[in-house]
Design an enzyme around this catalytic site. Sequence first.
Site, PDB file in Angstrom:
ATOM      1  N   ASP A  99     -35.877 -28.221 -45.079  1.00  0.00           N
ATOM      2  CA  ASP A  99     -37.120 -28.208 -42.768  1.00  0.00           C
ATOM      3  C   ASP A  99     -37.612 -26.669 -43.260  1.00  0.00           C
ATOM      4  O   ASP A  99     -36.617 -25.756 -43.023  1.00  0.00           O
ATOM      5  CB  ASP A  99     -36.122 -28.965 -42.177  1.00  0.00           C
ATOM      6  CG  ASP A  99     -36.353 -28.986 -40.896  1.00  0.00           C
ATOM      7  OD1 ASP A  99     -38.125 -27.989 -40.557  1.00  0.00           O
ATOM      8  OD2 ASP A  99     -36.426 -30.107 -40.329  1.00  0.00           O
ATOM      9  N   ASP A 201     -42.176 -27.817 -40.239  1.00  0.00           N
ATOM     10  CA  ASP A 201     -41.800 -28.206 -38.681  1.00  0.00           C
ATOM     11  C   ASP A 201     -43.203 -27.491 -37.804  1.00  0.00           C
ATOM     12  O   ASP A 201     -44.356 -26.824 -38.791  1.00  0.00           O
ATOM     13  CB  ASP A 201     -41.035 -26.683 -38.133  1.00  0.00           C
ATOM     14  CG  ASP A 201     -40.572 -27.479 -36.804  1.00  0.00           C
ATOM     15  OD1 ASP A 201     -40.606 -28.591 -36.767  1.00  0.00           O
ATOM     16  OD2 ASP A 201     -40.674 -26.171 -36.123  1.00  0.00           O
ATOM     17  N   GLU A 267     -45.121 -32.340 -39.750  1.00  0.00           N
ATOM     18  CA  GLU A 267     -44.628 -32.731 -39.053  1.00  0.00           C
ATOM     19  C   GLU A 267     -45.871 -32.354 -37.588  1.00  0.00           C
ATOM     20  O   GLU A 267     -45.765 -31.110 -37.226  1.00  0.00           O
ATOM     21  CB  GLU A 267     -43.672 -31.932 -37.818  1.00  0.00           C
ATOM     22  CG  GLU A 267     -43.447 -32.718 -36.904  1.00  0.00           C
ATOM     23  CD  GLU A 267     -42.273 -31.685 -35.801  1.00  0.00           C
ATOM     24  OE1 GLU A 267     -41.445 -32.160 -34.544  1.00  0.00           O
ATOM     25  OE2 GLU A 267     -42.729 -30.451 -35.472  1.00  0.00           O
ATOM     26  N   HIS A 328     -35.166 -36.721 -33.955  1.00  0.00           N
ATOM     27  CA  HIS A 328     -33.636 -35.688 -33.421  1.00  0.00           C
ATOM     28  C   HIS A 328     -34.802 -35.427 -31.992  1.00  0.00           C
ATOM     29  O   HIS A 328     -34.102 -34.998 -31.483  1.00  0.00           O
ATOM     30  CB  HIS A 328     -33.193 -34.330 -34.758  1.00  0.00           C
ATOM     31  CG  HIS A 328     -34.545 -33.644 -35.164  1.00  0.00           C
ATOM     32  ND1 HIS A 328     -35.473 -34.302 -35.836  1.00  0.00           N
ATOM     33  CD2 HIS A 328     -35.128 -32.747 -33.661  1.00  0.00           C
ATOM     34  CE1 HIS A 328     -36.376 -32.904 -35.944  1.00  0.00           C
ATOM     35  NE2 HIS A 328     -36.294 -31.662 -34.623  1.00  0.00           N
ATOM     36  N   ASP A 329     -35.687 -35.247 -31.386  1.00  0.00           N
ATOM     37  CA  ASP A 329     -36.615 -35.289 -30.867  1.00  0.00           C
ATOM     38  C   ASP A 329     -37.038 -35.727 -29.903  1.00  0.00           C
ATOM     39  O   ASP A 329     -37.487 -35.748 -28.945  1.00  0.00           O
ATOM     40  CB  ASP A 329     -37.584 -34.985 -31.198  1.00  0.00           C
ATOM     41  CG  ASP A 329     -37.868 -33.261 -31.964  1.00  0.00           C
ATOM     42  OD1 ASP A 329     -36.820 -32.774 -31.711  1.00  0.00           O
ATOM     43  OD2 ASP A 329     -38.685 -32.692 -32.963  1.00  0.00           O
TER      44      ASP A 329
HETATM   45  C1  NOJ Z   1     -40.592 -29.161 -33.792  1.00  0.00           C
HETATM   46  C2  NOJ Z   1     -38.703 -29.475 -34.467  1.00  0.00           C
HETATM   47  O1  NOJ Z   1     -38.748 -31.140 -34.268  1.00  0.00           O
HETATM   48  C3  NOJ Z   1     -37.758 -29.399 -32.315  1.00  0.00           C
HETATM   49  O2  NOJ Z   1     -36.696 -30.086 -32.870  1.00  0.00           O
HETATM   50  C4  NOJ Z   1     -37.848 -28.374 -32.686  1.00  0.00           C
HETATM   51  O3  NOJ Z   1     -37.299 -28.034 -30.836  1.00  0.00           O
HETATM   52  C5  NOJ Z   1     -39.947 -27.315 -32.141  1.00  0.00           C
HETATM   53  N1  NOJ Z   1     -39.928 -28.193 -33.326  1.00  0.00           N
HETATM   54  C6  NOJ Z   1     -39.521 -26.385 -32.470  1.00  0.00           C
HETATM   55  O4  NOJ Z   1     -39.102 -25.889 -33.548  1.00  0.00           O
END
Ligand code: NOJ
Length: 542
Positions: A99, A201, A267, A328-329
């Site tokens: 990542d 990210d 992402e 995970h979000d």
């Molecule tokens: C996206 C990530 O998936 C998330 O978990 C993170 O808090 C934010 N970007 C900031 O890096």
Amino acid sequence: MGGQRWWHGATGYEIYIRSFADGNGDGVGDLAGIRSRLDHLADLGLDFIWITPFYPSPGHDHGYDVADYRDIDPLFGTLDEFDALLAEAHDRGLRVLVDLVPNHTSDEHEWFRRSRSSRDDPYRDHYVWRDPAPDGGPPNNWVSHFGGPAWTLDQRTGQYYMHLFLPEQPDLNWANPAVREEFEDILRFWLDRGVDGFRIDVAHSLTEDRDFRDNPLVGPAPAPDAGPREIFIAYDHVHELDQPDNTEVYRGWNAVAAEYDAVLIGEVYLLDPRNVRRYIEAQDGLHLALYLRLAFTTWDARELHELLRLGVDVAGDSLGFAYPVSSHDDSRAPTRMGGGELGARRALAHTTLLAGMPGTLVLFQGDELGLTDVDVPPERYADPVAARNPDTATFSRDSVRTPIPWAPDGPMLGFTTADDAWLPMGDRTPQQSADVQRGTPGSPLERHTALLHARRSLPVLGSDTPPSWLTEPQDPIVAYRRGDVVVAANVSDGDRTLALPDGTWATRFSSLLVAPDHATGTYDLAPAQAVLLQRTDAGQDG
Ligand code: NOJ
């Protein structure tokens, strides 16, 4: 689209390292834990794993605040251990993605320490510094995703630095060529070790408006007690997200990745997939973008029909979407689809629809076990978004980040030898553990394994043959055909019948154990049943 690449038609799996498996008994997942579970991953039928950040980090955002891009935090292991993991994964035919967090660093990164030390430091321009507004306030109205303004005043040097996330996550200045050089070097550091690619990210977020103009409000100003998400969506983020020169950064990375046959998965968190098109259509930057609107799908046939069609329209023949089941979000698919065993059954049907699409499939750890969200009590919140906004109804990402249940015994169901972990096990049961599910006919693990193996055995699913739709958006069955394969799910609570194209169709996968071996003419589907069918007679028209 430049020929078949290894990630086309592949299945990936997100490992949220803190919660996957704990190898040293300290209650936090680590590289040793991943090594101990590689057989589980290979047996499931995966082609690659993506491991969330393991770099040295103060952990304010659990690793997404990186203090050194070229090392491993002792909490998770060592570089030698990473090399061993990589070799053992490759031995099992599993590729490994790491990542990369290029939008921001930790405020403890050496670059930021130097940057904030003086306006004249050579690293000052690695970050985004601006003078205060005439009234002494922040330079503009940009807000952080995690609450409050996107600017923090540094008293010593008298300027504000920008942070689209926590104040402890200062944004890098991507207008500075030195930052670009640093990152191409970081890519090579990991590629030279043997990694197979990167998940990037907030890939839509690197560059910003050169004039730092205010973002317009979409409607009325948010109420003073609004939560971070409400405040965030009150603005049209035209000046700090999705800026034209983001894709230029990825063109440079694409050339580096090509030397190693590595994949770049972004992402690109833009919820209208049409806005993602420019990141993937030319295939000269990112190879794949996560189709993140799918992170919010519910059990709704029309919604699924529309989103799948839109995905095909946007990606064209680029095969540029990666289809995530959960992450995970955001809430896990079985929770979004009703919770409990019913939610898990629906989520498997939904996953089957995604597995048939032209592109890459990405599971989140625990999707294969049918896991729902866990109710984490506020006093255990670790997610800074929830913990720092206690008076608002903010979704705590902790509920999807709890430890994986591996075995039926002990308080932590095989995740750790400790009595507790950084997040609780919650109400998971021994029956949900991987060891109990393995080999149990009809269990989510056994059915996901069957699905991924069936997907692998049907070459047309990895090709660029587009879907031809067999049902209309108002139809409770979502069904499409790709060459000799039909993919169908009954997205309703009643029994339904699918009209099959001509020919004899063999069931290659069914989400429920009861299904006919072959069918012609029609195919009966129970509620939430999904199937992959293959034409077995000579005619291959359509
Ligand atoms: C996206 C990530 O998936 C998330 O978990 C993170 O808090 C934010 N970007 C900031 O890096």
